[in-house]
Design an enzyme around this catalytic site. Sequence first.
Site, short mmCIF file in Angstrom:
data_model
loop_
_atom_site.label_atom_id
_atom_site.label_comp_id
_atom_site.label_asym_id
_atom_site.label_seq_id
_atom_site.Cartn_x
_atom_site.Cartn_y
_atom_site.Cartn_z
N SER A 1 23.95 -0.38 -53.69
CA SER A 1 25.16 -0.64 -53.97
C SER A 1 25.77 -2.03 -53.27
O SER A 1 26.48 -2.76 -53.55
CB SER A 1 26.39 0.40 -54.02
OG SER A 1 26.32 0.76 -52.54
N ASN A 2 25.29 -1.83 -52.03
CA ASN A 2 25.53 -3.23 -51.17
C ASN A 2 24.86 -4.33 -51.64
O ASN A 2 25.11 -5.73 -51.36
CB ASN A 2 24.96 -2.89 -49.42
CG ASN A 2 26.06 -1.97 -48.91
OD1 ASN A 2 27.02 -2.55 -48.44
ND2 ASN A 2 25.66 -0.75 -48.61
N LEU B 1 15.16 1.95 -45.01
CA LEU B 1 15.06 3.39 -44.08
C LEU B 1 13.88 3.20 -43.18
O LEU B 1 13.48 4.07 -42.51
CB LEU B 1 15.08 4.38 -44.91
CG LEU B 1 16.57 4.84 -45.64
CD1 LEU B 1 16.36 6.36 -46.24
CD2 LEU B 1 17.44 5.11 -44.38
N LYS B 2 12.94 2.18 -43.55
CA LYS B 2 11.80 1.98 -42.88
C LYS B 2 12.30 0.80 -41.76
O LYS B 2 12.85 0.37 -41.71
CB LYS B 2 10.62 1.29 -43.62
CG LYS B 2 10.38 2.46 -44.70
CD LYS B 2 9.49 3.73 -43.96
CE LYS B 2 9.18 4.63 -45.14
NZ LYS B 2 10.23 5.51 -45.49
N ASN C 1 21.51 -6.44 -40.46
CA ASN C 1 21.43 -4.96 -40.98
C ASN C 1 23.07 -4.38 -41.21
O ASN C 1 23.73 -4.69 -40.29
CB ASN C 1 20.96 -4.06 -40.12
CG ASN C 1 20.51 -2.63 -40.78
OD1 ASN C 1 20.42 -2.22 -41.93
ND2 ASN C 1 21.10 -1.64 -39.61
N HIS D 1 25.47 -1.02 -41.29
CA HIS D 1 25.28 0.25 -40.68
C HIS D 1 26.54 1.02 -41.07
O HIS D 1 27.60 0.32 -40.54
CB HIS D 1 24.83 0.45 -39.29
CG HIS D 1 24.49 1.80 -38.96
ND1 HIS D 1 23.55 2.40 -38.97
CD2 HIS D 1 25.29 2.59 -38.11
CE1 HIS D 1 23.50 3.92 -38.65
NE2 HIS D 1 24.68 3.77 -37.93
C1 GRF Z 1 25.00 2.05 -46.49
O1 GRF Z 1 25.90 3.05 -46.20
C2 GRF Z 1 24.43 1.31 -45.49
O2 GRF Z 1 25.42 0.97 -44.50
C3 GRF Z 1 23.24 2.27 -44.84
O3 GRF Z 1 22.82 2.50 -46.08
C4 GRF Z 1 23.51 2.89 -47.17
C5 GRF Z 1 23.23 1.92 -48.36
O4 GRF Z 1 23.64 2.40 -49.54
N1 GRF Z 1 22.54 1.31 -44.01
P1 GRF Z 1 23.45 1.32 -50.82
O5 GRF Z 1 22.10 1.76 -51.06
O6 GRF Z 1 23.75 0.14 -50.55
O7 GRF Z 1 24.31 1.99 -51.83
#
Ligand code: GRF
Length: 189
Positions: free
Chosen positions: A13-14, A87-88, A104, A106
């Site tokens: 989604s980001n 996640l890696k 990044n 977070h």
């Molecule tokens: C977000 O909360 C981001 O901050 C974290 O992982 C999540 C990713 O969400 N690192 P999406 O895959 O962008 O929906």
Amino acid sequence: MKKLVFFASGSGSNFQSVIDAIKNKEITASISGLITDNPKSGAIERAKANHIPVAVIPFSPESHFSVQIEQKLAEWKPDLIVLAGYLKKVPDSIIESFKNQIINIHPSLLPKYGGKGFYGQHVHKAVIDAGDTVSGCTIHFVNGEYDRGSIIKQIEVPVHPDDTPTSLGKRILTKEHKLLPYVINQLIK
Ligand code: GRF
């Protein structure tokens, strides 16, 4: 035009928030590609729907993981690499080659609730368990340590007394979708 490459493992989604910001002309940039370790990542469909090339590079010790990523980056030549729910750990060789060009996002107010194991619901559960009344999201440069590079910008988000990790995470995610395009725009300007 500046070129972006995204790394994502989750729903994406980001990633979508930046695709949308480019479409809406809030950011002048192009997205050269998406790298994911997860063949089921929702980011893949989002990329395909927007004609963005995808490289699925799952992690395994035998997979020449870092070489495969290096090859894609050599092809796509990003000005900025965006880790959006990846996640890696990004291989050190890539962090070395792209100093101050990797960011990044977070979902906490770093340096609180960062580092190995603090991802997704684990972050929000820790915030609620600690009784914090404020959380938020952070964008930072990536160095060799998880969630420890210098902070670029944060948004604070209130924690409500009746919050669950899910409700808090949702509230923070809506702010992430504003913060990420904003910071990318600032960095590439
Ligand atoms: C977000 O909360 C981001 O901050 C974290 O992982 C999540 C990713 O969400 N690192 P999406 O895959 O962008 O929906």
